[in-house]
Design an enzyme around this catalytic site. Structure first.
Site, mmCIF file in Angstrom:
data_model
loop_
_atom_site.group_PDB
_atom_site.id
_atom_site.type_symbol
_atom_site.label_atom_id
_atom_site.label_comp_id
_atom_site.label_asym_id
_atom_site.label_seq_id
_atom_site.Cartn_x
_atom_site.Cartn_y
_atom_site.Cartn_z
ATOM 1 N N HIS A 218 45.776 38.070 51.902
ATOM 2 C CA HIS A 218 46.567 38.126 50.678
ATOM 3 C C HIS A 218 46.055 39.221 49.739
ATOM 4 O O HIS A 218 46.081 39.072 48.523
ATOM 5 C CB HIS A 218 46.556 36.768 49.966
ATOM 6 C CG HIS A 218 47.191 35.675 50.761
ATOM 7 N ND1 HIS A 218 47.109 34.339 50.399
ATOM 8 C CD2 HIS A 218 47.932 35.708 51.900
ATOM 9 C CE1 HIS A 218 47.765 33.605 51.301
ATOM 10 N NE2 HIS A 218 48.263 34.420 52.205
ATOM 11 N N TYR A 219 45.597 40.332 50.287
ATOM 12 C CA TYR A 219 45.091 41.426 49.461
ATOM 13 C C TYR A 219 46.255 42.078 48.713
ATOM 14 O O TYR A 219 47.416 42.030 49.127
ATOM 15 C CB TYR A 219 44.344 42.453 50.319
ATOM 16 C CG TYR A 219 45.026 42.829 51.618
ATOM 17 C CD1 TYR A 219 46.024 43.797 51.648
ATOM 18 C CD2 TYR A 219 44.670 42.216 52.813
ATOM 19 C CE1 TYR A 219 46.644 44.144 52.835
ATOM 20 C CE2 TYR A 219 45.291 42.549 54.000
ATOM 21 C CZ TYR A 219 46.282 43.520 54.003
ATOM 22 O OH TYR A 219 46.909 43.857 55.179
#
Length: 596
Positions: free
Chosen positions: A531-532
């Site tokens: 989930h960068y």
């Protein structure tokens, strides 16, 4: 009869399961391709079939595209589909299609794509400088093709902070949901996890909902009841097929600018096809035509830098002509750190990915998964969704996760008994990490990964929240609701403990009351949940309408503009964002009566 009962029927069950999946895949593929091209839709074709625009004039060409969308991912597909309702759109995707990829299409094969490091894989492996192993999508449909399928909307506070029109947001989410989102088949492991969360006080119980609400809930999924994945690529079914062209295996090298005026303006793009041949695609002369980057939190800042927008000293080192000097491109990169606890079970359990989530007020989310792939060899090779090969399971500290260590780990696991691969995970994810880093080019090849640093736990507040989250996860793991899965006789327990230690599995930490020990556990077992975000922040790289600052006719529409990951899983909001921004752009040009 006794001999019959003692037979090991697992290989037979696996064979039948694989056969059923294959037959179902063939049926679905036949239905999808009925009346379509070999790639699922008539407007999808290989990049090598593209004929470059007849003129190379940077001022644009008659007959050029109204919009060129770079990246056919989670945002790019709904964005291109929406814009094509009224304008001519070219969508460029560097990967292939997901429709014929069995590893992408079926839940039981989820881990295989992530573990595949070949150039043909739907995911591209990369490791941050922190040592945490990671993946980025390389396929039409983007991250929705390689994730765990969980679908949940953003925190309302996130929507307000971004400044989006809440009415349009609430119209755009259902547009996605009606096409590809399902209610999950609630697995036994997920039920036990739900009851455990409620027991430890993660309440109230909010039942099934897409909304982000404090407490415990179960959300949507993009896997249907047959375990078949539905991706953002299927949102292209809403496109106007006469106004959209999708090129696969099209790797964009840079945006081309017209610098003859007061401000540089995007004129088109240069891309390579699957054979390595270079092509030019140009925008029309209309001043409202745009190139829109939707290449993700890694790809969009990388492409801006390759196109000459970024810190001047860094660009000059690589002999990239500077179009606009902006020191903020690639800055503020963040990744939500995750830590897991493995729970060995007393029997094989049904595979489930993320279905239930505990949304706490401590700034952490609790999730769970169970079971692994169907093939014994596959399980031993990859350890399900949480293998060291893909960075999801290891007590080896990040900086020591070298290619040699990973290869040795994989070799050793092949000799372990099946029991060590039998179980589930409790996952703890930080909601809004304060630690951040940056992205920098290492060369000018767009196919290579840039250098990415996330600086996990560099902010002490993140580390304190991780410790609090681990303590909650352990309480869940010790809940009476998991006893039926995890109660073992003493010899078996000792056996599992021994082999789990040999397999470097993240078991419950030994010193739960020692904060320093738990802090070290967080550092040593940190992994990613993919989930960068960041690198093209609003107000620093793009304005409030996602237009790139300092130049004209260029926008960024994807998670690189986020300062936080929305909700417990960003895919719903990124897909919604593609639809939302498409409608906003159409209304800017056509008024509120735009036919979408």
């Amino acid at each position: 009869m006794a001999k019959l009962r003692s037979l090991n029927l697992v290989p037979l069950q696996i064979t039948l399961y694989s056969l059923c999946l294959f037959l179902l895949f063939c049926i679905c593929l036949c239905k999808e391709n009925a009346g379509h091209s070999a790639y699922g839709y008539p407007f999808i074709r290989k990049a090598s079939t593209f004929s470059s625009s007849p003129s190379s004039s940077l001022s644009g060409v008659d007959g050029g595209y109204d919009y060129i969308v770079v990246g056919g991912g989670t945002a790019g597909c709904p964005l291109a589909a929406t814009l094509s309702r009224n304008f001519r759109v070219l969508l460029l995707e560097r990967g292939g299609v997901p429709f014929t990829n069995v590893n992408v299409s079926f839940l039981g094969n989820f881990h295989l794509t992530l573990a595949d490091t070949s150039k043909e894989s739907a995911s591209q492996f990369f490791a941050s400088t922190d040592g945490v192993l990671n993946s980025r999508a390389r396929v039409l449909g983007g991250g929705s093709c390689i994730n765990a399928g969980f679908y949940t909307r953003a925190n309302p506070e996130f929507i307000r902070k971004v400044g989006w029109d809440e009415q349009l947001v609430n119209e755009s989410y259902p547009w996605v949901e009606q096409q590809i989102v399902q209610r999950p088949d609630f697995a036994p492991w997920q039920r036990a996890f739900r009851d455990s969360l409620l027991d430890i006080g993660v309440s109230p119980y909010n039942g099934f909902t897409y909304d982000h609400i404090y407490g415990t809930k179960f959300g949507g999924t993009i896997f249907d009841r047959f375990g078949r994945r539905h991706t953002a690529a299927e949102l292209l079914a809403s496109a106007n097929p006469h106004m959209l062209t999708v090129l696969i295996y099209a790797t964009v090298e840079k945006v081309v600018f017209d610098t003859s005026g007061k401000r540089p303006k995007a004129a088109g793009v240069v891309f390579k096809d699957e054979n390595g041949n270079r092509h030019h695609a140009f925008l029309s002369r209309n001043v409202q035509s745009e190139v829109i980057m939707s290449s993700g939190a890694i790809g969009s800042p990388q492409l801006l830098l390759l196109s000459g927008i970024g810190p001047k000293p860094d660009l000059e080192k690589l002999n990239i002509s500077v179009v606009f000097d902006n020191e903020n491109v690639g800055k503020g990169m963040a990744d939500n750190p995750m830590n897991t606890i493995f729970m060995p079970t007393n029997r094989p359990i049904k595979q489930s990915l993320i279905q239930t989530v505990g949304i706490t007020k401590l700034g952490v989310y609790l999730e769970s998964s169970s079971g692994f792939g169907q093939s014994m060899d596959s399980i031993r090779c990859h350890h399900g969704i949480a293998s060291a090969e893909i960075g999801q399971l290891s007590t080896i500290p990040p900086k020591q996760r070298t290619p040699e260590a990973i290869q040795a780990y994989a070799r050793n696991k092949r000799n372990l008994p099946y029991e060590v691969f039998q179980g589930g995970f409790i996952l703890e994810k930080l909601a809004n990490p304060l630690s951040s880093g940056d992205l920098k080019l290492v060369n000018t090849n767009p196919e290579d990964n840039p250098s990415v640093t996330f600086n996990y736990f560099s902010n002490p507040h993140d580390l304190r929240r991780c410790v609090a989250g681990i303590r909650l996860a352990v309480r869940v793991a010790r809940s009476k609701h998991f006893a039926g899965f995890t109660r073992l006789d003493r010899p078996t327990s000792e056996k599992l403990l021994n082999i789990s230690v040999r397999a470097n599995v993240n078991l419950i930490p030994k010193h739960m009351n020692d904060t320093a020990s738990l802090e070290q556990f967080c550092r040593d077992t940190v992994i990613t949940i993919w989930h960068y975000h960041g690198g093209c922040h609003v107000g620093k790289v793009v304005d409030g309408k996602n237009r790139v600052m300092g130049v004209d006719r260029l926008r960024v529409v994807d998670g690189s503009t986020f300062s936080a990951s929305p909700g417990t899983n960003p895919q719903a909001t990124v897909m919604m964002m593609g639809r939302y921004m498409g409608v906003k752009i159409l209304r800017e040009r056509l008024g509120k009566d735009a036919g979408v």
